[in-house]
Motif scaffolding. Structure first.
Motif, PDB file in Angstrom:
ATOM      1  N   GLU A   6     -39.115  21.766  18.212  1.00  0.00           N
ATOM      2  CA  GLU A   6     -39.776  20.880  19.167  1.00  0.00           C
ATOM      3  C   GLU A   6     -41.181  20.520  18.679  1.00  0.00           C
ATOM      4  O   GLU A   6     -41.869  21.333  18.065  1.00  0.00           O
ATOM      5  CB  GLU A   6     -39.873  21.596  20.520  1.00  0.00           C
ATOM      6  N   TYR A   7     -41.582  19.287  18.972  1.00  0.00           N
ATOM      7  CA  TYR A   7     -42.952  18.853  18.680  1.00  0.00           C
ATOM      8  C   TYR A   7     -43.513  18.144  19.907  1.00  0.00           C
ATOM      9  O   TYR A   7     -42.775  17.653  20.755  1.00  0.00           O
ATOM     10  CB  TYR A   7     -43.014  17.952  17.441  1.00  0.00           C
ATOM     11  N   ASP A   8     -44.856  18.127  19.992  1.00  0.00           N
ATOM     12  CA  ASP A   8     -45.503  17.541  21.167  1.00  0.00           C
ATOM     13  C   ASP A   8     -45.680  16.034  21.003  1.00  0.00           C
ATOM     14  O   ASP A   8     -45.171  15.438  20.042  1.00  0.00           O
ATOM     15  CB  ASP A   8     -46.834  18.247  21.464  1.00  0.00           C
ATOM     16  N   GLU A   9     -46.420  15.428  21.942  1.00  0.00           N
ATOM     17  CA  GLU A   9     -46.603  13.971  21.928  1.00  0.00           C
ATOM     18  C   GLU A   9     -47.356  13.475  20.695  1.00  0.00           C
ATOM     19  O   GLU A   9     -47.277  12.305  20.328  1.00  0.00           O
ATOM     20  CB  GLU A   9     -47.299  13.490  23.219  1.00  0.00           C
ATOM     21  N   ASN A  10     -48.081  14.379  20.019  1.00  0.00           N
ATOM     22  CA  ASN A  10     -48.790  14.017  18.785  1.00  0.00           C
ATOM     23  C   ASN A  10     -48.017  14.458  17.546  1.00  0.00           C
ATOM     24  O   ASN A  10     -48.560  14.465  16.446  1.00  0.00           O
ATOM     25  CB  ASN A  10     -50.190  14.636  18.790  1.00  0.00           C
ATOM     26  N   PHE A  11     -46.764  14.879  17.755  1.00  0.00           N
ATOM     27  CA  PHE A  11     -45.839  15.284  16.693  1.00  0.00           C
ATOM     28  C   PHE A  11     -46.189  16.616  16.036  1.00  0.00           C
ATOM     29  O   PHE A  11     -45.734  16.914  14.946  1.00  0.00           O
ATOM     30  CB  PHE A  11     -45.681  14.180  15.629  1.00  0.00           C
ATOM     31  N   THR A  14     -44.310  22.754  18.138  1.00  0.00           N
ATOM     32  CA  THR A  14     -44.620  23.645  19.257  1.00  0.00           C
ATOM     33  C   THR A  14     -43.784  24.924  19.188  1.00  0.00           C
ATOM     34  O   THR A  14     -44.348  25.999  19.030  1.00  0.00           O
ATOM     35  CB  THR A  14     -44.416  22.943  20.615  1.00  0.00           C
ATOM     36  N   GLU A  31     -35.075  14.409  22.535  1.00  0.00           N
ATOM     37  CA  GLU A  31     -35.881  13.345  21.929  1.00  0.00           C
ATOM     38  C   GLU A  31     -37.108  13.872  21.183  1.00  0.00           C
ATOM     39  O   GLU A  31     -37.488  13.338  20.163  1.00  0.00           O
ATOM     40  CB  GLU A  31     -36.322  12.357  23.018  1.00  0.00           C
ATOM     41  N   ASN A  32     -37.736  14.920  21.680  1.00  0.00           N
ATOM     42  CA  ASN A  32     -38.953  15.440  21.046  1.00  0.00           C
ATOM     43  C   ASN A  32     -38.654  16.616  20.113  1.00  0.00           C
ATOM     44  O   ASN A  32     -39.487  17.500  19.932  1.00  0.00           O
ATOM     45  CB  ASN A  32     -39.966  15.857  22.114  1.00  0.00           C
ATOM     46  N   CYS A  33     -37.460  16.602  19.503  1.00  0.00           N
ATOM     47  CA  CYS A  33     -37.052  17.678  18.598  1.00  0.00           C
ATOM     48  C   CYS A  33     -36.440  17.101  17.329  1.00  0.00           C
ATOM     49  O   CYS A  33     -36.029  15.946  17.299  1.00  0.00           O
ATOM     50  CB  CYS A  33     -36.022  18.581  19.269  1.00  0.00           C
ATOM     51  N   ARG A  45     -47.111  19.052  11.319  1.00  0.00           N
ATOM     52  CA  ARG A  45     -46.969  17.771  12.026  1.00  0.00           C
ATOM     53  C   ARG A  45     -45.750  17.052  11.471  1.00  0.00           C
ATOM     54  O   ARG A  45     -45.585  16.922  10.260  1.00  0.00           O
ATOM     55  CB  ARG A  45     -48.213  16.919  11.850  1.00  0.00           C
TER      56      ARG A  45
END
Length: 119
Positions: A6-11, A14, A31-33, A45
């Protein structure tokens, strides 16, 4: 189970997550993975267009982390990965035990049916 990252809104990376397949055995990656494993970076990043990770930690951040590791205040990235791996292995063993107990229960039920349904 499948491992995703998983990554956050800034890629920025996490946490690693495990996902389960749907009824047809297909995996739906959130979607965020990504399935691309990040290297042992301090501040990884993700770049979705290139499907790769880069190190974004500054020299000061790297030096501060190394100082904390040397003084024993913070586990190294390798120690964190070892801990995460151990946790995943425990989850896998628990899932395998559950599968085995369900298979035994199904076998017992089928045997009961074959014997005429008397308990």
């Amino acid at each position: 189970m499948k491992q995703v990252y998983e990554y956050d809104e800034n890629f920025f990376f996490t946490v690693p997550l495990t996902i389960e397949p749907d009824e047809e055995g297909n995996y739906s990656v959130p979607e965020n993975c990504t399935t691309v494993q990040p290297p042992s970076f301090i501040r990884a990043r993700f770049h979705p267009d290139e499907q790769k990770w880069t190190e974004e930690a500054t020299k000061e951040e790297k030096d501060a982390l190394l100082k904390q590791i040397e003084t024993g205040k913070v586990p190294s990235p390798l120690e964190e990965l070892k801990s995460q791996n151990a946790s995943i292995m425990v989850q896998l063993a628990e899932a395998q035990n559950l599968i085995e107990s369900q298979a035994k229960m199904i076998a017992d039920l089928l045997l009961m049916l074959a014997e005429g349904g008397e308990a």
